[in-house]
Motif scaffolding. Structure first.
Motif, PDB file in Angstrom:
ATOM      1  N   ALA A  96      36.600  35.857  39.020  1.00  0.00           N
ATOM      2  CA  ALA A  96      37.748  36.230  39.842  1.00  0.00           C
ATOM      3  C   ALA A  96      38.806  36.983  39.047  1.00  0.00           C
ATOM      4  N   GLY A  97      38.725  36.968  37.724  1.00  0.00           N
ATOM      5  CA  GLY A  97      39.664  37.719  36.903  1.00  0.00           C
ATOM      6  C   GLY A  97      39.584  39.207  37.146  1.00  0.00           C
ATOM      7  N   LEU A  98      38.428  39.703  37.569  1.00  0.00           N
ATOM      8  CA  LEU A  98      38.288  41.112  37.927  1.00  0.00           C
ATOM      9  C   LEU A  98      38.224  41.312  39.427  1.00  0.00           C
ATOM     10  N   ALA A  99      37.794  40.315  40.161  1.00  0.00           N
ATOM     11  CA  ALA A  99      37.616  40.474  41.601  1.00  0.00           C
ATOM     12  C   ALA A  99      38.933  40.442  42.362  1.00  0.00           C
ATOM     13  N   VAL A 100      39.900  39.690  41.880  1.00  0.00           N
ATOM     14  CA  VAL A 100      41.147  39.520  42.617  1.00  0.00           C
ATOM     15  C   VAL A 100      42.106  40.689  42.442  1.00  0.00           C
ATOM     16  N   PRO A 101      42.309  41.230  41.231  1.00  0.00           N
ATOM     17  CA  PRO A 101      43.253  42.341  41.107  1.00  0.00           C
ATOM     18  C   PRO A 101      42.763  43.596  41.824  1.00  0.00           C
ATOM     19  N   VAL A 102      43.511  44.651  41.719  1.00  0.00           N
ATOM     20  CA  VAL A 102      43.213  45.902  42.407  1.00  0.00           C
ATOM     21  C   VAL A 102      41.877  46.486  41.946  1.00  0.00           C
ATOM     22  N   THR A 103      41.420  46.109  40.755  1.00  0.00           N
ATOM     23  CA  THR A 103      40.125  46.583  40.283  1.00  0.00           C
ATOM     24  C   THR A 103      38.990  46.045  41.155  1.00  0.00           C
ATOM     25  N   GLY A 104      39.133  44.839  41.677  1.00  0.00           N
ATOM     26  CA  GLY A 104      38.123  44.277  42.574  1.00  0.00           C
ATOM     27  C   GLY A 104      38.061  45.026  43.891  1.00  0.00           C
ATOM     28  N   PHE A 105      39.222  45.468  44.358  1.00  0.00           N
ATOM     29  CA  PHE A 105      39.265  46.274  45.577  1.00  0.00           C
ATOM     30  C   PHE A 105      38.535  47.590  45.349  1.00  0.00           C
ATOM     31  N   ALA A 106      38.814  48.242  44.222  1.00  0.00           N
ATOM     32  CA  ALA A 106      38.145  49.505  43.903  1.00  0.00           C
ATOM     33  C   ALA A 106      36.638  49.299  43.801  1.00  0.00           C
TER      34      ALA A 106
END
Length: 156
Positions: A96-106
């Motif tokens: 979730a460290g990458l999935a939650v921020p805007v990077t996960g949206f991208a």
């Protein structure tokens, strides 16, 4: 836990099987996963702050003005890493460290677009691009509308 009256009671074999599965299934490393998500989420925030500072210094922007190009840069990096096949490898560890921020949206938008590119630009990429992120965008827009409406009605 109350038993559902519509369900049949488990047989002895089914109970034994359930207990055997419960004993054999490995327990997820919750503490390790939480620590990695925390570290990678913090790393994403530090990188985002780095870009904000770079835009502030090089383009002589305020904090507020520098935030927009910094977010766009983070979205670009997330999409680029997804396109190169690197994002998913990192996300296996980061969770979730990458999935939650805007990077996960991208990542979710880019992954959907790449999956359906064979169907063409309009019917594939254009229509399926927001398949995963569409509900998040819709929920965000509707929520923002109602919060703004409540603010306008009760604060002014």
């Amino acid at each position: 836990m109350a038993r559902d009256p519509k369900k049949k009671p488990l047989t002895v074999d089914q109970k034994r099987y359930t207990e055997m599965v419960r004993d054999l299934v490995p327990r997820p490393p919750y503490l390790r996963n939480a620590a990695l998500a925390y570290l990678f989420g913090g790393l994403v925030a530090v990188i985002g702050q780095f870009f904000t500072d770079i835009y502030k210094i090089t383009l002589n922007m305020s904090d507020k003005e520098a935030g927009n190009p910094a977010v766009a840069t983070m979205i670009f990096i997330g999409a680029l890493l997804t396109g190169l096949g690197v994002f998913d490898k990192i996300a296996r560890y980061a969770g979730a460290g990458l999935a939650v921020p805007v990077t996960g949206f991208a990542n979710s938008v880019t992954a959907s677009a790449l999956e359906f590119k064979k169907e063409g630009l309009v019917f594939g990429v254009g229509s399926k691009m927001f398949m995963l992120a569409g509900s998040v965008i819709t929920f965000g827009v509707v929520t923002a509308f109602f919060v703004g409406l409540i603010y306008a009605l009760f604060v002014f």
